[in-house]
Design an enzyme around this catalytic site. Sequence first.
Site, mmCIF file in Angstrom:
data_model
loop_
_atom_site.group_PDB
_atom_site.id
_atom_site.type_symbol
_atom_site.label_atom_id
_atom_site.label_comp_id
_atom_site.label_asym_id
_atom_site.label_seq_id
_atom_site.Cartn_x
_atom_site.Cartn_y
_atom_site.Cartn_z
ATOM 1 C CG ASN A 1 -4.922 11.020 -5.577
ATOM 2 O OD1 ASN A 1 -4.207 11.173 -6.563
ATOM 3 N ND2 ASN A 1 -5.380 9.839 -5.208
ATOM 4 C CD GLU B 1 -4.594 3.973 -1.833
ATOM 5 O OE1 GLU B 1 -4.904 4.321 -0.693
ATOM 6 O OE2 GLU B 1 -5.378 4.028 -2.806
ATOM 7 C CG HIS C 1 -7.611 12.470 -8.723
ATOM 8 N ND1 HIS C 1 -7.627 11.372 -7.891
ATOM 9 C CD2 HIS C 1 -8.537 13.324 -8.239
ATOM 10 C CE1 HIS C 1 -8.536 11.553 -6.945
ATOM 11 N NE2 HIS C 1 -9.116 12.729 -7.131
ATOM 12 C CG ASP D 1 -1.973 1.083 1.167
ATOM 13 O OD1 ASP D 1 -3.060 0.774 0.648
ATOM 14 O OD2 ASP D 1 -1.705 2.209 1.624
#
Length: 376
Positions: free
Chosen positions: A252, A289, A257, A244
């Site tokens: 973001n 992610e 983004h 992760d």
Amino acid sequence: MFTGIFVTLGVVVFFQILARMLISHSGSFARPLNYLSGRLATFSVIYFSVLAIYFEIVVARYTHDLNFVDFRLLLLFYVTIYLNKRSSVTIILVSSLMRIYLWGFSSGTLLFFLFTWGLYTLILGLTSISRKLELRRIYLIGLLDVFVGGMWLLFAELKLPYFGTISTSKALYNWFSFVVMNAVLEFGITHLNAEDNYLTLLSQKATTDPLTKLSNYLAFKEEFASQYAKFYNLKTPLTMVAIDIDYFKRVNDDYGHLAGNVILKAIAKIILTETAKVPEAKAYRVGGEEFNILLPNMDLKQAGIFSHRIQDRVRYRIFTVNDEDLRITLSMGVAQLQTSDISANLFYERADQMLYHSKGQGRNQISLEPQQDKNS
């Protein structure tokens, strides 16, 4: 002639059916079919060698080649054009050995050798020239049609004892039959190859993440279930790494983004590069992610070392986004398949638990589950 058309098409269609079954059993259609190497090359050699043996047996039954010359020419042409040299030579060698076994070292066998290997050399030369000049395959097929026509007229003129007397009209009819069968066979192969390419494209779109080019969650589900079933009863290990990106939402929110996409692609490239160094390993993007990596034949300790390589490459890299330099870290969890994992979900959940353990410890961590004996 019509029998010949159906036979030649049947041979190719049946070959394609078996090839697709082989691909379906061993993986997916996400990669183009490659008959030049790997399992499909081996399968091609076996399939067309059996066909060559069959033709030799049928020819021996009728005691001459005349009625089967066109079939065998088509077999020779297409294995030479579509397969690699090793595969095509193997098929021709099998046919030659079967010829010796059924006919012995007769004058007919000698003519067979001279004609077959001479023609094979000619086709190799024409194919090589065609590829160098980047000619469409239709021109090569046309050249072969012209050559076969000349060959039949030569047989009619020479009246070889081995073939028997062939009238000019019979030679022209055999030539016409060959041209028709060759055209139909080329059409069939082209159509089937186009369909294979279309299936490959659909499979790639369905199983590949368009942003990172890694396999997606759908592919992960299928391949994870397959790997679990394969390794559960084996003594060889299977480990999984769950990854992760730390604080990715902030990227973001702060940079947009598009900037997040740049980070995702860069990290995916690092993961893919490291995974490619490990035989049979495969990486997947399973969420926004989140990434998973399956590591067949790698134990927990080795998987930990592998995970640190990925983490270090990301940790020490400077990512430039909107003219700003960012540092990104990863949280990772590593688990190894155990006998107690009576379902694939249990294995998956343990890797996930290790990932959340890393995040709970402040992120930028790698958590390996306590090592156990799989067979205990």
